[in-house]
Every structure is written in structure tokens, then in C-alpha cells.
Design a protein around this motif. Structure first.
Motif, PDB file in Angstrom:
ATOM      1  N   GLY A 283       0.795  -1.219   0.000  1.00  0.00           N
ATOM      2  CA  GLY A 283       0.000   0.000   0.000  1.00  0.00           C
ATOM      3  C   GLY A 283       0.826   1.266   0.000  1.00  0.00           C
ATOM      4  O   GLY A 283       0.386   2.300  -0.479  1.00  0.00           O
TER       5      GLY A 283
ATOM      6  N   THR B 174      -0.597  -6.608  -2.240  1.00  0.00           N
ATOM      7  CA  THR B 174      -1.698  -6.341  -1.318  1.00  0.00           C
ATOM      8  C   THR B 174      -2.979  -6.423  -2.129  1.00  0.00           C
ATOM      9  O   THR B 174      -3.041  -5.905  -3.245  1.00  0.00           O
TER      10      THR B 174
ATOM     11  N   VAL C 293      -6.402  -9.256  -3.349  1.00  0.00           N
ATOM     12  CA  VAL C 293      -6.649 -10.685  -3.566  1.00  0.00           C
ATOM     13  C   VAL C 293      -6.279 -11.065  -5.002  1.00  0.00           C
ATOM     14  O   VAL C 293      -6.571 -10.325  -5.956  1.00  0.00           O
TER      15      VAL C 293
ATOM     16  N   ALA D 199      -8.745  -5.329  -5.303  1.00  0.00           N
ATOM     17  CA  ALA D 199      -8.643  -4.823  -3.926  1.00  0.00           C
ATOM     18  C   ALA D 199      -9.832  -5.347  -3.129  1.00  0.00           C
ATOM     19  O   ALA D 199     -10.942  -5.428  -3.637  1.00  0.00           O
ATOM     20  N   LEU D 200      -9.600  -5.742  -1.874  1.00  0.00           N
ATOM     21  CA  LEU D 200     -10.730  -6.014  -0.972  1.00  0.00           C
ATOM     22  C   LEU D 200     -10.980  -4.757  -0.147  1.00  0.00           C
ATOM     23  O   LEU D 200     -12.106  -4.453   0.209  1.00  0.00           O
ATOM     24  N   ASN D 201      -9.900  -4.022   0.136  1.00  0.00           N
ATOM     25  CA  ASN D 201     -10.031  -2.763   0.868  1.00  0.00           C
ATOM     26  C   ASN D 201      -9.281  -1.690   0.079  1.00  0.00           C
ATOM     27  O   ASN D 201      -8.069  -1.533   0.246  1.00  0.00           O
TER      28      ASN D 201
ATOM     29  N   ASP E  62       0.307 -10.705  -0.733  1.00  0.00           N
ATOM     30  CA  ASP E  62       1.577 -10.425  -0.045  1.00  0.00           C
ATOM     31  C   ASP E  62       1.722 -11.182   1.274  1.00  0.00           C
ATOM     32  O   ASP E  62       2.801 -11.708   1.586  1.00  0.00           O
TER      33      ASP E  62
ATOM     34  N   SER F 230       0.274  -4.140   9.832  1.00  0.00           N
ATOM     35  CA  SER F 230       1.040  -3.042   9.220  1.00  0.00           C
ATOM     36  C   SER F 230       0.039  -1.948   8.852  1.00  0.00           C
ATOM     37  O   SER F 230      -0.838  -1.639   9.659  1.00  0.00           O
ATOM     38  N   THR F 231       0.148  -1.399   7.636  1.00  0.00           N
ATOM     39  CA  THR F 231      -0.826  -0.369   7.232  1.00  0.00           C
ATOM     40  C   THR F 231      -2.225  -0.954   7.340  1.00  0.00           C
ATOM     41  O   THR F 231      -3.128  -0.402   7.933  1.00  0.00           O
TER      42      THR F 231
ATOM     43  N   ILE G  77      -4.065  -5.130   7.753  1.00  0.00           N
ATOM     44  CA  ILE G  77      -3.755  -6.373   8.468  1.00  0.00           C
ATOM     45  C   ILE G  77      -3.915  -7.498   7.463  1.00  0.00           C
ATOM     46  O   ILE G  77      -4.969  -7.627   6.822  1.00  0.00           O
ATOM     47  N   GLY G  78      -2.844  -8.278   7.294  1.00  0.00           N
ATOM     48  CA  GLY G  78      -2.900  -9.372   6.340  1.00  0.00           C
ATOM     49  C   GLY G  78      -2.570 -10.674   7.023  1.00  0.00           C
ATOM     50  O   GLY G  78      -2.087 -10.676   8.156  1.00  0.00           O
TER      51      GLY G  78
ATOM     52  N   HIS H   9      -7.252 -13.587   4.861  1.00  0.00           N
ATOM     53  CA  HIS H   9      -7.587 -12.155   4.857  1.00  0.00           C
ATOM     54  C   HIS H   9      -8.234 -11.732   6.163  1.00  0.00           C
ATOM     55  O   HIS H   9      -9.372 -11.254   6.211  1.00  0.00           O
TER      56      HIS H   9
ATOM     57  N   LEU I  85     -10.093  -8.275   6.941  1.00  0.00           N
ATOM     58  CA  LEU I  85     -11.440  -7.964   6.443  1.00  0.00           C
ATOM     59  C   LEU I  85     -12.532  -8.630   7.278  1.00  0.00           C
ATOM     60  O   LEU I  85     -13.721  -8.415   7.036  1.00  0.00           O
TER      61      LEU I  85
ATOM     62  N   GLU J 122      -9.337  -4.680  10.340  1.00  0.00           N
ATOM     63  CA  GLU J 122      -8.130  -3.835  10.194  1.00  0.00           C
ATOM     64  C   GLU J 122      -8.448  -2.363  10.426  1.00  0.00           C
ATOM     65  O   GLU J 122      -7.587  -1.582  10.830  1.00  0.00           O
TER      66      GLU J 122
HETATM   67  C1  BMX Z   1      -5.819  -5.547   3.201  1.00  0.00           C
HETATM   68  C2  BMX Z   1      -5.887  -6.323   1.863  1.00  0.00           C
HETATM   69  C3  BMX Z   1      -5.040  -7.594   1.963  1.00  0.00           C
HETATM   70  C4  BMX Z   1      -3.594  -7.265   2.399  1.00  0.00           C
HETATM   71  C5  BMX Z   1      -3.640  -6.491   3.745  1.00  0.00           C
HETATM   72  C6  BMX Z   1      -2.241  -6.031   4.168  1.00  0.00           C
HETATM   73  C7  BMX Z   1      -6.294  -4.886  -0.102  1.00  0.00           C
HETATM   74  C8  BMX Z   1      -5.709  -3.942  -1.136  1.00  0.00           C
HETATM   75  N1  BMX Z   1      -5.414  -5.430   0.804  1.00  0.00           N
HETATM   76  O1  BMX Z   1      -6.467  -6.261   4.202  1.00  0.00           O
HETATM   77  O2  BMX Z   1      -5.020  -8.263   0.714  1.00  0.00           O
HETATM   78  O3  BMX Z   1      -2.840  -8.464   2.560  1.00  0.00           O
HETATM   79  O4  BMX Z   1      -4.449  -5.299   3.567  1.00  0.00           O
HETATM   80  O5  BMX Z   1      -1.777  -5.164   3.155  1.00  0.00           O
HETATM   81  O6  BMX Z   1      -7.494  -5.178  -0.112  1.00  0.00           O
HETATM   82  P1  BMX Z   1      -0.399  -4.325   3.369  1.00  0.00           P
HETATM   83  O7  BMX Z   1      -0.262  -3.435   2.162  1.00  0.00           O
HETATM   84  O8  BMX Z   1      -0.537  -3.579   4.676  1.00  0.00           O
HETATM   85  O9  BMX Z   1       0.678  -5.391   3.447  1.00  0.00           O
END
Ligand code: BMX
Length: 281
Positions: A10, A63, A65, A73-75, A104, A130-131, A133-134, A150, A153, A165
Motif C-alpha cells: 500500500g 496487497t 486478492v 482490492a478487498l479494501n 503479499d 502493518s498499514t 492487516i494481512g 484475509h 477484512l 483492520e
Molecule cells: C488488506 C488487503 C489484503 C492485504 C492487507 C495487508 C487490499 C488492497 N489489501 O487487508 O489483501 O494483505 O491489507 O496489506 O485489499 P499491506 O499493504 O498492509 O501489506
């Protein structure tokens, strides 16, 4: 031989030449949020053009799915990506080499399972705070892909009101600080907490309690041998011990076993390279 491994997160994008768990070359650039995937990929192509004859395969950890080579993107707050972007086709067309794409955190789970804190276990969960949560899951030597892991989410802790997250991650910590009148990022909140500022310590401990509660639930859902904790927040000083403090009254059988990620910021590129090299690409 080496694999070109790319990690698009991100806030920053890393590209590296990876052999096993050795990162032979590495470059990091900012992910220009508004530029979009075509631009992010061509930036990586230009930045790594000097390595062109040193690898035959490409691994991509992102980052979002990944499904059958597409990326969504999911988020979007973490990174806005057009729905079902054809990631593998675009990379293979531009770079002219076979590519393999994976989320990732799922990549990092595989990296820690193969070369890091998870070597020797058969069932591992990776949780990056992190930014966003994965998470990633490896069951009996098999990496789970698609939506699996995930955790950022999920909504059970908020009675369905908001994604986990958005009430726990680095982005949430910074937004709580802003509510307290402090325009600082998550790292700044940890610094203030360490300097004894109560309001900051309270935010950090709320995040750690939520992450610890998630780990208790993960233990009852997947019963992993270990939960590997990564990410800038997850590895921040004192955070892991704060999480562990919530397991003290638990019976040993129910208490999650938390360990710090060993590969740090390289976990994703090492995991993606290993999977790409296994001729999945
Ligand atoms: C979100 C989602 C996950 C990702 C996680 C950590 C998006 C774009 N990302 O939950 O797929 O693994 O953030 O992302 O929907 P990071 O960038 O903080 O590593």
C-alpha cells in the motif's frame, strides 16, 4: 538461478533478485497510489531493466486478492486497484518471462514456513499488522491462496460493523492519534507510548488486545503449531509481549504460540520467489 520477485504494498514497492532465502539485489520505490497498476508495473520494469538477463521467472506478491492471475482490492483504502486486473498477463507481456502472482501476506507465510520462523512446523499462520492487516495459512505443507488469510477484512469482533483492520491496524492507530489531536503516524504513537504518554499507550494496548483476541480465535479455528507475527506494528517494540499478556490465564492447550517473523520485510519476496521457482509460473 535467481527469480525476479516483486512486492507491491500500500505504501511502497520492492523488487529484488532472490535465490532461495538470499536477496541478491534489492530496490524499493514508493507506490504512487493514484497511478494504477500499469504505471506501478512499468516503473518496476524500468527500475529493474539492468537485471534482465539474470532471471528466468517472476514472482509477484501484492496487497489485495489474487485469483487465477487477476488482482483485485478487498479494501481500496489500503490500495485502489481496478477489479480483476489481469496482473500476470500484463507482467508476462511487458517482461517477456513467466510470472506467478500471490497475496503479499500469503507469500510471507510461505517464506516464513520455508526459510523463517516456521521451519519444521506443518501448520502455520502468519499475521502481519502493518498499514492494513494481512494473513496467510500453510496447512501440512500447502499454502492456502485466494481469500484464505484475509484476517483484516473479518467483522466478527465488531458485530459486523467494520473490518477488523479498520479498528486495529497502523492506519487505525494513526486515526486514533488524530482524534486525540496528534497528527502523527503509528510509529510516532509507539514513540509517545514509550515516552510514557498515557493516551498513546492506551491506543497501542487496545490494538494489541484486539490482535491477541483474533489469535485466540485463529487457534480455535485452525489450531496452528505457531502464529508468526510480522509487519511494522506487529514487530514494534513491546507489541508482541502486550499480545502475549492476554494469554496468561489461558490453559496451555488454548494459548496461541506467537513468534516474531524472522525474514522481516523480505518475507513476501522470498515466499513469492520460492513459489514462482517451483515452476508454478
Ligand atoms: C488488506 C488487503 C489484503 C492485504 C492487507 C495487508 C487490499 C488492497 N489489501 O487487508 O489483501 O494483505 O491489507 O496489506 O485489499 P499491506 O499493504 O498492509 O501489506
Amino acid at each position: 538461478d535467481a527469480v525476479l520477485s516483486i512486492d507491491i504494498g500500500g505504501t511502497k514497492t520492492m523488487a529484488a533478485l532472490v535465490c532461495g532465502d538470499n536477496v541478491v539485489e534489492e530496490v524499493v520505490v514508493a507506490t504512487e497510489r493514484g497511478a494504477g497498476p500499469d504505471a506501478w508495473i512499468s516503473t518496476i520494469f524500468e527500475t529493474t531493466s539492468g537485471w534482465a538477463d539474470r532471471y528466468q521467472r517472476i514472482g509477484i506478491a501484492v496487497t489485495g486478492v489474487t485469483e487465477a492471475g487477476t488482482w483485485s482490492a478487498l479494501n481500496p483504502a489500503t490500495l485502489p486497484i481496478p477489479d480483476r486486473y489481469r496482473l500476470v498477463d500484463c507482467v508476462e507481456t511487458l517482461f517477456g518471462k513467466p510470472a506467478f502472482a500471490i497475496n503479499d501476506a500469503q507469500a510471507a507465510a510461505w517464506g516464513e514456513y520455508r526459510f523463517g520462523a516456521g521451519t519444521g512446523v506443518s501448520r502455520l499462520v502468519f499475521l502481519t499488522i502493518s498499514t492494513g492487516i494481512g494473513g496467510g495459512v500453510v496447512i501440512d505443507g500447502k499454502p492456502l491462496l485466494g481469500l484464505a488469510g484475509h484476517f483484516g477484512l473479518i467483522r466478527s469482533q465488531s458485530e459486523g460493523q467494520s473490518p477488523f483492520e479498520d479498528q486495529t491496524s497502523g492506519r487505525w492507530i494513526a486515526s486514533e492519534a488524530a482524534q486525540n489531536g496528534h497528527q502523527i503516524d503509528a510509529v510516532g504513537v509507539f514513540d509517545r507510548a514509550r515516552n510514557g504518554e498515557g493516551w498513546a499507550a492506551e491506543i497501542v494496548s487496545r490494538s494489541a488486545l484486539r490482535a491477541a483476541t483474533l489469535c485466540r480465535d485463529i487457534q480455535l479455528m485452525l489450531d496452528p503449531d505457531v502464529i508468526v507475527i510480522g509487519g511494522g506494528i506487529g514487530l514494534a517494540e513491546g507489541y508482541l509481549d502486550l499480545m502475549r499478556s492476554h494469554f496468561k490465564e489461558l490453559s496451555p492447550r488454548l494459548a496461541p504460540r506467537l513468534v516474531a517473523a524472522r525474514l522481516g520485510r523480505h518475507a513476501g519476496i522470498i515466499g513469492a520467489a520460492d513459489l514462482a521457482g517451483e515452476s508454478r509460473a
